[in-house]
Design a protein around this motif. Structure first.
Motif, PDB file in Angstrom:
ATOM      1  N   CYS A   1      -6.939   0.147   2.258  1.00 19.08           N
ATOM      2  CA  CYS A   1      -5.980  -0.935   2.499  1.00 19.08           C
ATOM      3  C   CYS A   1      -6.686  -2.252   2.780  1.00 19.08           C
ATOM      4  CB  CYS A   1      -5.087  -0.598   3.691  1.00 19.08           C
ATOM      5  SG  CYS A   1      -4.018   0.830   3.431  1.00 19.08           S
TER       6      CYS A   1
ATOM      7  N   SER B   1      -7.114   2.782   5.992  1.00 15.44           N
ATOM      8  CA  SER B   1      -6.486   3.406   4.832  1.00 15.44           C
ATOM      9  C   SER B   1      -5.098   3.889   5.218  1.00 15.44           C
ATOM     10  CB  SER B   1      -7.327   4.590   4.335  1.00 15.44           C
ATOM     11  OG  SER B   1      -7.444   5.578   5.347  1.00 15.44           O
ATOM     12  N   LEU B   2      -4.300   4.174   4.212  1.00 16.88           N
ATOM     13  CA  LEU B   2      -3.005   4.815   4.405  1.00 16.88           C
ATOM     14  C   LEU B   2      -3.152   6.252   3.932  1.00 16.88           C
ATOM     15  CD1 LEU B   2      -0.099   4.278   5.351  1.00 16.88           C
ATOM     16  CD2 LEU B   2       0.492   3.798   2.961  1.00 16.88           C
TER      17      LEU B   2
ATOM     18  N   CYS C   1      -4.113   1.491   8.243  1.00 17.18           N
ATOM     19  CA  CYS C   1      -3.892   0.654   7.057  1.00 17.18           C
ATOM     20  C   CYS C   1      -3.776  -0.818   7.445  1.00 17.18           C
ATOM     21  CB  CYS C   1      -2.635   1.111   6.322  1.00 17.18           C
ATOM     22  SG  CYS C   1      -2.242   0.145   4.845  1.00 17.18           S
TER      23      CYS C   1
ATOM     24  N   PRO D   1       0.813  -1.220   0.000  1.00 18.99           N
ATOM     25  CA  PRO D   1       0.000   0.000   0.000  1.00 18.99           C
ATOM     26  C   PRO D   1       0.848   1.273   0.000  1.00 18.99           C
ATOM     27  CG  PRO D   1      -0.813  -1.556   1.635  1.00 18.99           C
ATOM     28  CD  PRO D   1       0.484  -2.090   1.143  1.00 18.99           C
TER      29      PRO D   1
END
Length: 273
Positions: free
Chosen positions: A265, A249-250, A244, A15
């Protein structure tokens, strides 16, 4: 030229690379700020650490608690836990080079009007004071007695800061604040037990950034560490660990204009945060 701050990677290399493509990161032009916890729990800690090492000319990172755990285990202290994913780093042929570099990374940085630290700062610490305190730990980590430092690093005490703290009590508290803190008690004591969301916090606790008379309030602080908090952007705090590792999420924030970039992610871990 742009500076992108990115939240905790924790070995989520795939990611990370996808997010860099999304923001069109150019290592000859742009700079990355990483909030620490480069390694552990995700599946690609070695790849992550190698990439950051190889791009150190355009990357600044601070140490997180998982980075320090890796270093301590490498020195023969601490235990490899069942959900750790650091063995590949420890077994790598270039482990010595990577770990010596990691050990010499800062606990805190201040540039462009922003400060970055993995977890947070105590309310009684100004940014200037916190940088001095971080240097005390950084000197130990980079020095010849760093193995002695790691042998006494683990522990939750002391819980209350005093300027006259000495020795390992002083160093351990600086580390615990900057790499492990989420909450403090309403009378200013460090709490390292509760790790969950704000809404479920016991009444006697407050998040570190909501403390009255916080002396760092005039400087925007970039931090990570707290995936249960999620992305939180205010005038003075940019908390960017958006989970993530856990299927969140990143997140990257471009510091020049605070533009936010987010990459969904895959959940590498299904257990509690």
């Amino acid at each position: 030229m742009a500076t992108y701050a990115i939240g905790d990677l924790q070995g989520c290399f795939t990611p990370f690379m996808a997010l860099l493509r999304q923001i069109e990161f150019n290592p000859g032009r742009d700079t990355l700020w990483l909030t620490g916890d480069l390694v552990n729990r995700g599946p690609e800690s070695l790849q992550t650490l190698r990439w950051v090492f190889e791009h150190q000319d355009c990357v600044q990172t601070v140490l997180g608690n998982h980075d320090l755990h890796l270093l301590a285990v490498a020195e023969g202290y601490g235990k490899v836990h069942a959900d750790d994913t650091i063995q590949a780093v420890l077994d790598a042929g270039d482990a010595k080079v990577l770990l010596e570099w990691l050990r010499c990374q800062p606990l805190m940085i201040y540039e462009q009007g922003f400060a970055m630290v993995h977890a947070g700062l105590l309310p009684e610490w100004s940014v200037k004071k916190a940088l001095r305190l971080a240097e005390e730990v950084e000197d130990e980590l980079a020095g010849k007695q760093h193995r002695s430092f790691f042998s006494r690093l683990y522990g939750n005490k002391p819980l209350r800061w005093q300027d006259d703290l000495k020795g390992m009590d002083r160093l351990r508290m600086i580390v615990n604040v900057m790499t492990r803190m989420r909450f403090i008690t309403r009378d200013g004591e460090l709490d390292l037990a509760y790790k969950g969301e704000l809404d479920g916090a016991p009444a006697h606790l407050i998040p570190w950034f909501e403390a009255d008379n916080r002396r760092s309030v005039d400087t925007p602080i970039v931090c990570g560490h707290w995936s249960a908090l999620g992305l939180m952007l205010t005038e003075d705090v940019l908390a960017i660990d958006s989970g993530c590792l856990w299927g969140g999420s990143l997140t990257a924030v471009r510091l020049e204009d605070r533009a936010v970039f987010s990459l969904p992610c895959q959940a590498y871990r299904e257990v509690s945060k």
